[in-house]
Motif scaffolding. Sequence first.
Motif, short mmCIF file in Angstrom:
data_model
loop_
_atom_site.label_atom_id
_atom_site.label_comp_id
_atom_site.label_asym_id
_atom_site.label_seq_id
_atom_site.Cartn_x
_atom_site.Cartn_y
_atom_site.Cartn_z
N ALA A 81 16.52 -19.72 2.43
CA ALA A 81 16.98 -21.01 1.88
C ALA A 81 15.84 -21.82 1.29
O ALA A 81 16.01 -22.46 0.26
CB ALA A 81 17.68 -21.83 2.97
N VAL A 82 14.69 -21.80 1.92
CA VAL A 82 13.59 -22.66 1.46
C VAL A 82 12.57 -21.90 0.61
O VAL A 82 11.47 -22.38 0.37
CB VAL A 82 12.90 -23.40 2.63
N ASP A 83 12.98 -20.74 0.12
CA ASP A 83 12.15 -19.99 -0.84
C ASP A 83 10.72 -19.79 -0.37
O ASP A 83 9.77 -20.10 -1.10
CB ASP A 83 12.14 -20.69 -2.21
N CYS A 84 10.57 -19.27 0.84
CA CYS A 84 9.21 -19.01 1.32
C CYS A 84 8.49 -18.01 0.44
O CYS A 84 7.34 -18.20 0.09
CB CYS A 84 9.26 -18.51 2.76
N VAL A 85 9.18 -16.94 0.10
CA VAL A 85 8.65 -15.95 -0.84
C VAL A 85 9.84 -15.38 -1.61
O VAL A 85 10.96 -15.41 -1.13
CB VAL A 85 7.90 -14.80 -0.14
N GLU A 86 9.56 -14.89 -2.78
CA GLU A 86 10.62 -14.24 -3.54
C GLU A 86 10.99 -12.93 -2.87
O GLU A 86 10.19 -12.35 -2.14
CB GLU A 86 10.15 -13.98 -4.98
N GLU A 87 12.20 -12.46 -3.13
CA GLU A 87 12.67 -11.24 -2.50
C GLU A 87 11.71 -10.08 -2.74
O GLU A 87 11.28 -9.82 -3.86
CB GLU A 87 14.06 -10.88 -3.03
N ASN A 88 11.39 -9.37 -1.67
CA ASN A 88 10.50 -8.21 -1.68
C ASN A 88 9.12 -8.50 -2.25
O ASN A 88 8.49 -7.62 -2.85
CB ASN A 88 11.15 -7.03 -2.42
N THR A 89 8.63 -9.72 -2.05
CA THR A 89 7.29 -10.05 -2.54
C THR A 89 6.47 -10.78 -1.50
O THR A 89 5.68 -11.66 -1.83
CB THR A 89 7.36 -10.90 -3.83
N LEU A 90 6.65 -10.44 -0.25
CA LEU A 90 5.87 -11.08 0.80
C LEU A 90 4.38 -10.86 0.56
O LEU A 90 3.57 -11.75 0.72
CB LEU A 90 6.27 -10.52 2.17
N PHE A 91 4.05 -9.66 0.14
CA PHE A 91 2.65 -9.32 -0.13
C PHE A 91 2.42 -9.37 -1.64
O PHE A 91 3.11 -8.71 -2.41
CB PHE A 91 2.33 -7.92 0.39
N HIS A 92 1.43 -10.15 -2.04
CA HIS A 92 1.08 -10.22 -3.45
C HIS A 92 0.04 -9.15 -3.73
O HIS A 92 -0.98 -9.07 -3.05
CB HIS A 92 0.52 -11.60 -3.79
N PHE A 93 0.33 -8.31 -4.70
CA PHE A 93 -0.58 -7.23 -5.03
C PHE A 93 -1.58 -7.70 -6.08
O PHE A 93 -1.20 -8.37 -7.04
CB PHE A 93 0.22 -6.02 -5.57
N HIS A 94 -2.84 -7.35 -5.91
CA HIS A 94 -3.84 -7.70 -6.90
C HIS A 94 -3.46 -7.08 -8.24
O HIS A 94 -2.94 -5.98 -8.30
CB HIS A 94 -5.25 -7.34 -6.46
N GLU A 95 -3.71 -7.82 -9.28
CA GLU A 95 -3.12 -7.55 -10.59
C GLU A 95 -3.66 -6.32 -11.32
O GLU A 95 -2.91 -5.56 -11.89
CB GLU A 95 -3.30 -8.77 -11.50
N ASN A 96 -4.96 -6.13 -11.33
CA ASN A 96 -5.53 -5.12 -12.23
C ASN A 96 -6.50 -4.18 -11.53
O ASN A 96 -7.70 -4.19 -11.81
CB ASN A 96 -6.26 -5.82 -13.39
N PRO A 97 -6.00 -3.31 -10.65
CA PRO A 97 -6.93 -2.33 -10.09
C PRO A 97 -7.45 -1.43 -11.21
O PRO A 97 -6.76 -1.20 -12.20
CB PRO A 97 -6.09 -1.56 -9.07
N ASN A 98 -8.64 -0.94 -11.04
CA ASN A 98 -9.27 -0.12 -12.06
C ASN A 98 -8.55 1.22 -12.20
O ASN A 98 -8.56 2.04 -11.30
CB ASN A 98 -10.74 0.11 -11.68
N PRO A 99 -7.92 1.47 -13.36
CA PRO A 99 -7.18 2.73 -13.56
C PRO A 99 -8.09 3.95 -13.66
O PRO A 99 -7.61 5.09 -13.56
CB PRO A 99 -6.42 2.49 -14.87
N LYS A 100 -9.40 3.75 -13.82
CA LYS A 100 -10.33 4.88 -13.89
C LYS A 100 -10.82 5.29 -12.50
O LYS A 100 -11.42 6.34 -12.34
CB LYS A 100 -11.52 4.52 -14.78
N CYS A 101 -10.54 4.46 -11.52
CA CYS A 101 -10.93 4.76 -10.14
C CYS A 101 -9.79 5.51 -9.45
O CYS A 101 -8.63 5.11 -9.58
CB CYS A 101 -11.23 3.45 -9.40
#
Length: 142
Positions: A81-101
């Motif tokens: 009800a109070v929008d603590c987190v959006e659905e299935n997004t409790l954990f925020h993933f870092h945006e740009n991991p290195n695709p070459k790693c």
Amino acid sequence: MQISSRFTIAIHMLTCMDVFQEDYKVTSDFLASSINVNPVIIRKLLSQLKDAGLIEVKRGPGGASITKPLEEITFLDIYHAVDCVEENTLFHFHENPNPKCPVGKNIHNILDDKLLRVQNAMEQELSSITIADIKSDLENYL
């Protein structure tokens, strides 16, 4: 990681609504004085709880009241009800991991299902606790 204080404030609000319903008009100012926050925050949460069907609010001097039995209002209901987190997004993933790693390239795929399992477990536990449980515990302190 931290869930917004809106969650615990909403639990506090619902508990006050039930405890004081016979003795006071439960208004945003009344709730704000118990919680010690600005009434504007309370009014926003009242609106969200109303939209979720958990309470009704009568304008002016009418006050707020709970619309369901306390046993039917779970922590998960409040969490949503109070929008603590959006659905299935409790954990925020870092945006740009290195695709070459090799780790960066694969970490998202490796973690997504595990993090979703953790969130589902937390939500299962939230669904097992009700406002009736809180009121019962509070009576031990009164």
